[in-house]
Design an enzyme around this catalytic site. Structure first.
Site, mmCIF file in Angstrom:
data_model
loop_
_atom_site.group_PDB
_atom_site.id
_atom_site.type_symbol
_atom_site.label_atom_id
_atom_site.label_comp_id
_atom_site.label_asym_id
_atom_site.label_seq_id
_atom_site.Cartn_x
_atom_site.Cartn_y
_atom_site.Cartn_z
ATOM 1 N N SER A 244 0.945 -1.001 0.043
ATOM 2 C CA SER A 244 0.003 0.191 -0.096
ATOM 3 C C SER A 244 0.905 0.635 -0.089
ATOM 4 O O SER A 244 1.897 1.403 0.853
ATOM 5 C CB SER A 244 -0.607 0.488 1.396
ATOM 6 O OG SER A 244 -1.516 1.340 1.479
ATOM 7 N N THR A 245 0.726 2.314 -1.096
ATOM 8 C CA THR A 245 1.076 3.617 -1.554
ATOM 9 C C THR A 245 1.446 4.487 -0.147
ATOM 10 O O THR A 245 1.985 4.867 0.413
ATOM 11 C CB THR A 245 1.121 3.916 -2.729
ATOM 12 O OG1 THR A 245 -0.185 4.162 -2.123
ATOM 13 C CG2 THR A 245 1.996 3.273 -3.613
#
Length: 208
Positions: free
Chosen positions: A15-16
């Site tokens: 997840s960024t």
């Protein structure tokens, strides 16, 4: 001495936005006198339960294009290295997450999490291979091979599966997510400060 409130930090290595939170949560929690409980988990099963076969940023290309620009802006604003998109997205984060589950209560967990995210989103490196993760652990002065072996043992694998079920049972649907001790759920990097404020009892008028 009063006990510090605790905030659960649920994150996924693919997840960024979890990356942005992971790089700053310890400093912000320290300033707020809040303890962090590191909760690594896998989003794949959560997405599957919602009928998604991939990240929504892949399923909806316009959303994905804007996400990469938004994360690049936020990384620059926070003083992080320029964002480098890895070749594959989302990355296979299973091995990295198993290690984080194994070390969730160890003093090195924060350094390890930041090292993985830096390799992934600041240098664009793959994080799927245990050998690469072992090298990151070695760079932290830890026994990388031994930790990788421990993380692949069945009790730790079972623990990760249980954490995934817990995430779904507690209503988590994305990452990063933050849960306070009274069960209040905050979702998204831009809610980190609000989650910390809630944890220490600083809440909007009319909310309790």
């Amino acid at each position: 001495m009063p006990r510090r409130p605790t905030l659960e930090f649920w994150f996924e290595f693919a997840s960024t936005y979890s990356y942005l939170s992971a790089m700053r949560i310890e400093a912000l929690a320290g300033a707020a006198d809040v303890a962090i409980r590191w909760r690594p988990f896998l989003l794949g099963p959560v997405f599957a339960a919602q009928g998604w076969t991939s990240s929504p940023f892949n399923l909806y290309p316009a959303k994905g294009r804007n996400m990469w620009r938004d994360v690049a802006r936020e990384a620059a604003r926070l003083g992080l290295p320029p964002l480098t998109r890895p070749d594959a997205f989302p990355q296979n984060s299973l091995a990295a997450t198993r290690i984080a589950v194994h070390g969730a209560d160890e003093p090195w967990i924060g350094d390890y999490v930041r090292a993985v995210y830096t390799a992934e989103f600041a240098r664009g490196q793959a994080i799927a291979e245990p050998g690469a993760l072992s090298a990151l652990l070695n760079d932290l002065g830890l026994e990388g091979p031994a930790i990788v072996r421990a993380a692949t043992q069945e009790p730790n694998k079972s623990r990760l599966r249980s954490i995934g079920e817990e995430a779904k049972s507690r209503g988590l649907y994305g990452a990063p997510s933050f849960l306070t001790e009274d069960g209040e759920l905050f979702w998204g990097n831009d809610r980190l400060e609000q989650a910390l404020a809630w944890a220490v009892g600083d809440r909007p008028a009319g909310m309790r």
